[in-house]
Design a protein around this motif. Structure first.
Motif, short mmCIF file in Angstrom:
data_model
loop_
_atom_site.label_atom_id
_atom_site.label_comp_id
_atom_site.label_asym_id
_atom_site.label_seq_id
_atom_site.Cartn_x
_atom_site.Cartn_y
_atom_site.Cartn_z
N THR A 62 13.05 19.68 -31.17
CA THR A 62 12.76 20.77 -30.23
C THR A 62 13.05 20.29 -28.81
O THR A 62 12.66 19.20 -28.42
CB THR A 62 11.28 21.19 -30.31
OG1 THR A 62 10.99 21.59 -31.64
CG2 THR A 62 10.99 22.36 -29.38
N LEU A 78 10.20 16.52 -35.22
CA LEU A 78 9.04 16.81 -36.07
C LEU A 78 9.43 16.78 -37.54
O LEU A 78 10.52 17.23 -37.90
CB LEU A 78 8.51 18.24 -35.81
CG LEU A 78 7.80 18.58 -34.52
CD1 LEU A 78 7.28 20.01 -34.60
CD2 LEU A 78 6.65 17.63 -34.26
N HIS A 133 5.59 32.70 -31.95
CA HIS A 133 6.43 32.17 -33.03
C HIS A 133 5.68 31.04 -33.73
O HIS A 133 4.79 30.43 -33.16
CB HIS A 133 7.76 31.65 -32.46
CG HIS A 133 7.58 30.47 -31.57
ND1 HIS A 133 7.05 30.57 -30.31
CD2 HIS A 133 7.78 29.15 -31.78
CE1 HIS A 133 6.96 29.38 -29.78
NE2 HIS A 133 7.39 28.48 -30.65
N GLY A 134 6.06 30.76 -34.97
CA GLY A 134 5.41 29.68 -35.72
C GLY A 134 6.36 29.10 -36.74
O GLY A 134 7.43 29.66 -37.02
N GLY A 135 5.95 27.97 -37.28
CA GLY A 135 6.71 27.35 -38.38
C GLY A 135 5.95 27.63 -39.66
O GLY A 135 4.82 27.17 -39.83
N VAL A 163 14.94 25.17 -30.92
CA VAL A 163 14.52 24.45 -32.13
C VAL A 163 15.78 24.19 -32.95
O VAL A 163 16.45 25.14 -33.37
CB VAL A 163 13.50 25.27 -32.96
CG1 VAL A 163 13.17 24.54 -34.27
CG2 VAL A 163 12.21 25.51 -32.17
O1 PD2 Z 1 9.23 24.26 -36.81
C1 PD2 Z 1 9.30 25.37 -36.34
O2 PD2 Z 1 9.95 26.25 -36.89
C2 PD2 Z 1 8.60 25.64 -35.06
C3 PD2 Z 1 7.85 26.75 -34.95
C4 PD2 Z 1 7.18 26.98 -33.78
C5 PD2 Z 1 8.66 24.77 -33.99
C6 PD2 Z 1 7.97 25.09 -32.83
N1 PD2 Z 1 7.26 26.19 -32.72
C7 PD2 Z 1 8.00 24.25 -31.64
O3 PD2 Z 1 8.50 23.11 -31.75
O4 PD2 Z 1 7.53 24.70 -30.59
#
Ligand code: PD2
Ligand code: ZN
Length: 277
Positions: free
Chosen positions: A268, A173, A254-256, A210
């Motif tokens: 990931t 990503l 959780h989140g980014g 991650v």
């Molecule tokens: O980029 C991130 O930190 C993040 C946050 C939450 C990645 C993901 N979820 C994921 O790839 O599931």
């Protein structure tokens, strides 16, 4: 498997009902079958689905490096990986130098031409859709698609003692300025109709790794709101967490966080209960 009878005038979620749902789930009955049994016994659809949502599914085995109990250095086969943070219940590790800088750059180069706007799972259908909660661009490698991907997958499998075959393809990503991934759970909600199709391919997701491939100029931490924890995205390091119950009681929301400057790149790896095909 007759559901408990309704007692009293009002349909209240009783302890009996909760225990019955937990026992059925532990016996391997699917959530849909349990719901149908409750409806047949006269429970209203609303109360039955609420009771199901409130009752966590039985815990399943999850990956965890046994050596983490006694050492902050883990054998990943072709390298030693340092642990900088350990948390239990929920189980979470921050790992240093899982990838070296050249591997991070090579993965980014291989992924860049294939990036597309990231999708999220459409819970109703089990398909995928563009969603405002996820504003990154991404792509998936096939398992073992390149030599580098296969090397990274073998390293992860050794480190976490979980078969390569149980892993989904590595996802890469890119988050540009302003891009984020709002807090979510990575498991598939067992009560959503679309989940059955997804779960047929290897069961639940049980853990997430991650890996940070590029650190943004500012922002972009991975945040765990229930734990009041933020993990900084440092090139080559990674955060690992597992969730044996596909339920908010896993505390793995959780989140980014939004990237404020520069670009954040991650890879990931999601791990399933069984062989993912
Ligand atoms: O980029 C991130 O930190 C993040 C946050 C939450 C990645 C993901 N979820 C994921 O790839 O599931
Ligand atoms: Zn996630």
């Amino acid at each position: 498997m007759p559901a408990p009878v309704i007692t009293g005038q009002h349909q209240a979620i009783s302890r009996d009902l909760r225990e019955w749902i937990a026992a059925q789930t532990a016996d391997g009955h699917g959530r849909e079958a349990v719901l149908q049994a409750m409806l047949t016994a006269g429970w209203s659809h609303q109360v039955a689905t609420e009771a199901l949502t409130e009752t966590p599914p039985a815990a399943v085995p999850v990956p965890w490096p046994a050596a983490a109990a006694s050492s902050l250095r883990l054998d990943a086969g072709d390298r030693q990986v340092a642990i900088s943070t350990v948390m239990r219940a929920p189980d979470l590790l921050v790992l240093e130098n899982l990838l070296d800088a050249d591997e991070c750059l090579a993965l980014i180069d291989a992924a860049r031409p294939r990036l597309q706007r990231s999708l999220t799972v459409a819970l109703e259908s089990g398909g995928e859709e563009v969603h405002a909660d996820r504003t990154s661009d991404g792509m998936f490698f096939l398992r073992g698609e390149t030599g580098l991907v296969a090397t990274i997958e073998a390293r992860i499998a050794k480190l976490l003692d979980w078969p390569v075959e149980n892993g989904e393809g590595l996802q890469v990503l890119r988050y540009g300025p302003g891009a984020e991934y709002k807090p979510h759970y990575d498991y598939f909600d067992p009560d959503e109709p679309g989940s059955a199709t997804i779960l047929a391919r290897g069961g639940q997701r049980v853990a997430t790794l991650v890996i940070y491939l590029q650190e943004p100029g500012e922002g972009g931490a991975t945040v765990f709101p229930d734990l009041r924890l933020q993990v900084a995205p440092r090139r080559g390091s990674a955060v690992f967490f597992s969730y044996g119950q596909a339920h908010p009681c896993s505390q793995t929301l959780h989140g980014g966080m939004p990237v404020l400057a520069g670009e954040k790149w991650i890879a990931t790896k999601w791990l399933r209960e069984r062989k993912f095909s």
